[in-house]
Design a protein around this motif. Structure first.
Motif, PDB file in Angstrom:
ATOM      1  N   ASN A 210       0.868  -1.180   0.000  1.00 15.70           N
ATOM      2  CA  ASN A 210       0.000   0.000   0.000  1.00 15.70           C
ATOM      3  C   ASN A 210       0.904   1.229   0.000  1.00 15.70           C
ATOM      4  O   ASN A 210       1.297   1.739   1.041  1.00 15.70           O
ATOM      5  CB  ASN A 210      -0.919   0.000   1.229  1.00 15.70           C
ATOM      6  CG  ASN A 210      -1.893   1.149   1.229  1.00 15.70           C
ATOM      7  OD1 ASN A 210      -2.007   1.888   0.234  1.00 15.70           O
ATOM      8  ND2 ASN A 210      -2.590   1.363   2.348  1.00 15.70           N
ATOM      9  N   ASP A 211       1.240   1.664  -1.183  1.00 17.76           N
ATOM     10  CA  ASP A 211       2.198   2.757  -1.341  1.00 17.76           C
ATOM     11  C   ASP A 211       1.455   4.090  -1.328  1.00 17.76           C
ATOM     12  O   ASP A 211       0.716   4.408  -2.259  1.00 17.76           O
ATOM     13  CB  ASP A 211       2.964   2.572  -2.643  1.00 17.76           C
ATOM     14  CG  ASP A 211       4.102   3.565  -2.786  1.00 17.76           C
ATOM     15  OD1 ASP A 211       4.340   4.337  -1.833  1.00 17.76           O
ATOM     16  OD2 ASP A 211       4.763   3.556  -3.847  1.00 17.76           O
ATOM     17  N   ALA A 212       1.650   4.850  -0.250  1.00 24.14           N
ATOM     18  CA  ALA A 212       0.954   6.142  -0.102  1.00 24.14           C
ATOM     19  C   ALA A 212       1.873   7.320  -0.388  1.00 24.14           C
ATOM     20  O   ALA A 212       1.567   8.455  -0.002  1.00 24.14           O
ATOM     21  CB  ALA A 212       0.376   6.252   1.299  1.00 24.14           C
ATOM     22  N   THR A 213       3.004   7.055  -1.032  1.00 18.64           N
ATOM     23  CA  THR A 213       3.960   8.119  -1.304  1.00 18.64           C
ATOM     24  C   THR A 213       3.285   9.231  -2.116  1.00 18.64           C
ATOM     25  O   THR A 213       2.608   8.968  -3.116  1.00 18.64           O
ATOM     26  CB  THR A 213       5.172   7.571  -2.083  1.00 18.64           C
ATOM     27  OG1 THR A 213       5.732   6.478  -1.335  1.00 18.64           O
ATOM     28  CG2 THR A 213       6.207   8.646  -2.301  1.00 18.64           C
ATOM     29  N   ALA A 214       3.498  10.495  -1.670  1.00 14.60           N
ATOM     30  CA  ALA A 214       2.862  11.627  -2.360  1.00 14.60           C
ATOM     31  C   ALA A 214       3.647  12.905  -2.075  1.00 14.60           C
ATOM     32  O   ALA A 214       4.496  12.948  -1.177  1.00 14.60           O
ATOM     33  CB  ALA A 214       1.424  11.788  -1.890  1.00 14.60           C
ATOM     34  N   ALA A 215       3.407  13.920  -2.876  1.00 22.46           N
ATOM     35  CA  ALA A 215       4.052  15.228  -2.657  1.00 22.46           C
ATOM     36  C   ALA A 215       3.350  15.949  -1.515  1.00 22.46           C
ATOM     37  O   ALA A 215       2.104  15.962  -1.432  1.00 22.46           O
ATOM     38  CB  ALA A 215       3.979  16.048  -3.932  1.00 22.46           C
ATOM     39  N   ILE A 216       4.088  16.564  -0.596  1.00 20.53           N
ATOM     40  CA  ILE A 216       3.498  17.243   0.562  1.00 20.53           C
ATOM     41  C   ILE A 216       4.052  18.656   0.681  1.00 20.53           C
ATOM     42  O   ILE A 216       5.163  18.941   0.211  1.00 20.53           O
ATOM     43  CB  ILE A 216       3.782  16.463   1.867  1.00 20.53           C
ATOM     44  CG1 ILE A 216       5.292  16.328   2.090  1.00 20.53           C
ATOM     45  CG2 ILE A 216       3.119  15.090   1.849  1.00 20.53           C
ATOM     46  CD1 ILE A 216       5.659  15.695   3.405  1.00 20.53           C
ATOM     47  N   ALA A 217       3.277  19.497   1.300  1.00 16.57           N
ATOM     48  CA  ALA A 217       3.696  20.892   1.501  1.00 16.57           C
ATOM     49  C   ALA A 217       4.665  20.957   2.671  1.00 16.57           C
ATOM     50  O   ALA A 217       4.753  20.043   3.505  1.00 16.57           O
ATOM     51  CB  ALA A 217       2.492  21.769   1.761  1.00 16.57           C
ATOM     52  N   GLY A 219       6.173  21.407   6.093  1.00  8.14           N
ATOM     53  CA  GLY A 219       5.570  21.282   7.408  1.00  8.14           C
ATOM     54  C   GLY A 219       4.442  20.282   7.462  1.00  8.14           C
ATOM     55  O   GLY A 219       3.894  20.008   8.530  1.00  8.14           O
ATOM     56  N   GLY A 220       4.061  19.715   6.294  1.00  6.73           N
ATOM     57  CA  GLY A 220       2.980  18.740   6.260  1.00  6.73           C
ATOM     58  C   GLY A 220       3.438  17.361   6.743  1.00  6.73           C
ATOM     59  O   GLY A 220       4.617  17.062   6.819  1.00  6.73           O
ATOM     60  N   ALA A 221       2.517  16.474   7.060  1.00  9.40           N
ATOM     61  CA  ALA A 221       2.817  15.113   7.522  1.00  9.40           C
ATOM     62  C   ALA A 221       2.937  14.162   6.326  1.00  9.40           C
ATOM     63  O   ALA A 221       2.157  14.238   5.373  1.00  9.40           O
ATOM     64  CB  ALA A 221       1.722  14.653   8.464  1.00  9.40           C
ATOM     65  N   TYR A 222       3.886  13.274   6.450  1.00  7.49           N
ATOM     66  CA  TYR A 222       4.051  12.260   5.382  1.00  7.49           C
ATOM     67  C   TYR A 222       2.942  11.212   5.493  1.00  7.49           C
ATOM     68  O   TYR A 222       2.604  10.778   6.601  1.00  7.49           O
ATOM     69  CB  TYR A 222       5.399  11.558   5.504  1.00  7.49           C
ATOM     70  CG  TYR A 222       6.580  12.438   5.152  1.00  7.49           C
ATOM     71  CD1 TYR A 222       6.887  12.691   3.822  1.00  7.49           C
ATOM     72  CD2 TYR A 222       7.391  12.985   6.146  1.00  7.49           C
ATOM     73  CE1 TYR A 222       7.970  13.486   3.494  1.00  7.49           C
ATOM     74  CE2 TYR A 222       8.465  13.783   5.828  1.00  7.49           C
ATOM     75  CZ  TYR A 222       8.769  14.029   4.480  1.00  7.49           C
ATOM     76  OH  TYR A 222       9.837  14.813   4.148  1.00  7.49           O
ATOM     77  N   PRO A 223       2.376  10.802   4.375  1.00  8.17           N
ATOM     78  CA  PRO A 223       1.369   9.731   4.420  1.00  8.17           C
ATOM     79  C   PRO A 223       2.039   8.385   4.765  1.00  8.17           C
ATOM     80  O   PRO A 223       3.228   8.184   4.558  1.00  8.17           O
ATOM     81  CB  PRO A 223       0.784   9.733   3.014  1.00  8.17           C
ATOM     82  CG  PRO A 223       1.856  10.312   2.158  1.00  8.17           C
ATOM     83  CD  PRO A 223       2.589  11.314   3.003  1.00  8.17           C
ATOM     84  N   GLU A 224       1.258   7.495   5.297  1.00 10.52           N
ATOM     85  CA  GLU A 224       1.776   6.196   5.743  1.00 10.52           C
ATOM     86  C   GLU A 224       1.561   5.128   4.670  1.00 10.52           C
ATOM     87  O   GLU A 224       0.457   4.936   4.168  1.00 10.52           O
ATOM     88  CB  GLU A 224       1.086   5.769   7.024  1.00 10.52           C
ATOM     89  CG  GLU A 224       1.577   4.429   7.544  1.00 10.52           C
ATOM     90  CD  GLU A 224       0.849   3.999   8.797  1.00 10.52           C
ATOM     91  OE1 GLU A 224       1.133   2.894   9.297  1.00 10.52           O
ATOM     92  OE2 GLU A 224      -0.012   4.758   9.267  1.00 10.52           O
TER      93      GLU A 224
END
Length: 355
Positions: A210-217, A219-224
């Motif tokens: 379950n690859d939740a890798t994504a671009a984040i702003a 200070g944002g939290a990394y998806p799991e």
């Protein structure tokens, strides 16, 4: 007759070639050369004997006067003794050869004097047989204008009967047997193979990604993301066969042993090919490629009307699953159907190309 090879010449031929008014018999003159050589060696041996005696007396006198023999006298004695030994051996060898030649000359002379009796008659060639034994038939045939056919028997011909040429006639045998056809083996070589020393092979199989890798702003939290593997195992299966053959048969034919070995190995390889492709995993069957594969699902919105369409859609399905399709396994009948597909209507051209 000039040299040592003369006795190999046919005696009857020599007798026939000798003029009738020449007296005497055929001889081998090589013995004369050996006799002359023998006399020369004997003369040298005779000359050496008094010299050797003189050297011996000189050595005896030196021993009486000085208590020892000089080196010069010893060397002279050794040399003369060596020469005497060599000359003695040469006399013995030449005498033996000369006696053998004289015995052959005696046999040869007796054979010729007896009219060549006992000497085998030289076989005639086919041309000689025609001229010699068919002379009368040839003359009559020519006088009659050389028309029609002419036949005559050749005496002492080599035949297929025993005691003639029959013993040399044998049937040619092709040693390689004509075997039944074999299917080409293609499937097992498509998968990697290894070895094991146990009857059970445990392994790990990934079951979750379950690859939740994504671009984040900032200070944002990394998806799991989630990943998982499960323990699995597979039993070693046996594939084989046997045949019965007596020990005597194996001892009598090495070729038979090789053929049987080859047939049994082919049977195992063919069964492995089928199991790797279609084994259903039940009982003692392997779990093959087809039962393990994901079922075919045609992509929405794309044509799915022909065999060629479905092959291309299957490659697409493999590609979308992040694999690479490098081999396609087809039944020969399906492949023939694809090759024979035509454009349609009144157009007789083949879709795939000229089969």
């Amino acid at each position: 007759m000039g040299n040592m090879k003369m006795p190999a010449i046919d005696v009857a031929a020599l007798k026939a070639a000798r003029p009738v008014h020449v007296l005497g018999a055929v001889k081998n003159d090589a013995g004369m050369d050996l006799a002359a050589t023998l006399k020369l060696v004997q003369d040298q041996l005779t000359e050496l004997t008094p010299k050797l005696q003189q050297t011996a007396e000189q050595a005896l006198n030196e021993a009486k006067r000085a208590g020892e023999v000089s080196d010069e006298t010893k060397a002279a004695a050794d040399q003369q003794l060596t020469v005497q030994t060599q000359l003695g051996k040469a006399v013995q060898s030449l005498t033996t050869k000369l006696e053998a030649i004289e015995a052959k000359n005696l046999d040869l002379a007796q054979s010729v004097a007896g009219g060549g009796r006992g000497a085998p008659q030289a076989p005639m060639s086919l041309g000689q047989a025609v001229v010699t034994e068919g002379a009368d038939q040839i003359k009559s045939y020519l006088k009659a204008g050389a028309s029609g056919t002419m036949a005559f028997d050749v005496n002492a011909a080599i035949t297929t009967a025993d005691g003639s040429g029959g013993g040399l006639i044998f049937h040619e045998e092709e040693r390689t047997p004509v075997n039944m056809s074999r299917r080409r083996l293609r499937i097992a070589s498509l998968v990697s193979q290894g070895r094991t020393g146990t009857n059970l092979v445990p392994y790990r199989k990934q079951t979750l990604r379950n690859d939740a890798t994504a671009a984040i702003a900032e200070g944002g939290a990394y998806p799991e993301s989630a990943f998982g593997w499960s323990a699995a195992e597979t039993r070693v299966k046996k594939i084989g066969a046997h045949t019965n053959i007596t020990e005597e048969t194996l001892n009598d034919s090495a070729l038979l042993q090789s053929e049987i070995d080859g047939e049994l190995r082919y049977g195992v390889d063919l069964a492995v090919d089928e199991q790797v492709l279609m084994g259903d995993g039940t009982g003692e069957n392997l779990h093959g490629l087809i039962p393990n594969a994901t079922a075919f699902v045609a992509a929405a919105g794309l044509p799915d009307a022909s065999h060629i369409d479905r092959l291309r859609l299957a490659i697409l399905q493999v590609t979308l699953a992040d694999y690479v399709a490098d081999t396609i396994v087809l039944n020969p009948t399906d492949w023939t159907m694809i090759e024979l597909m035509k454009v349609g209507g009144t157009d007789g051209r083949y879709v795939f190309g000229n089969p």
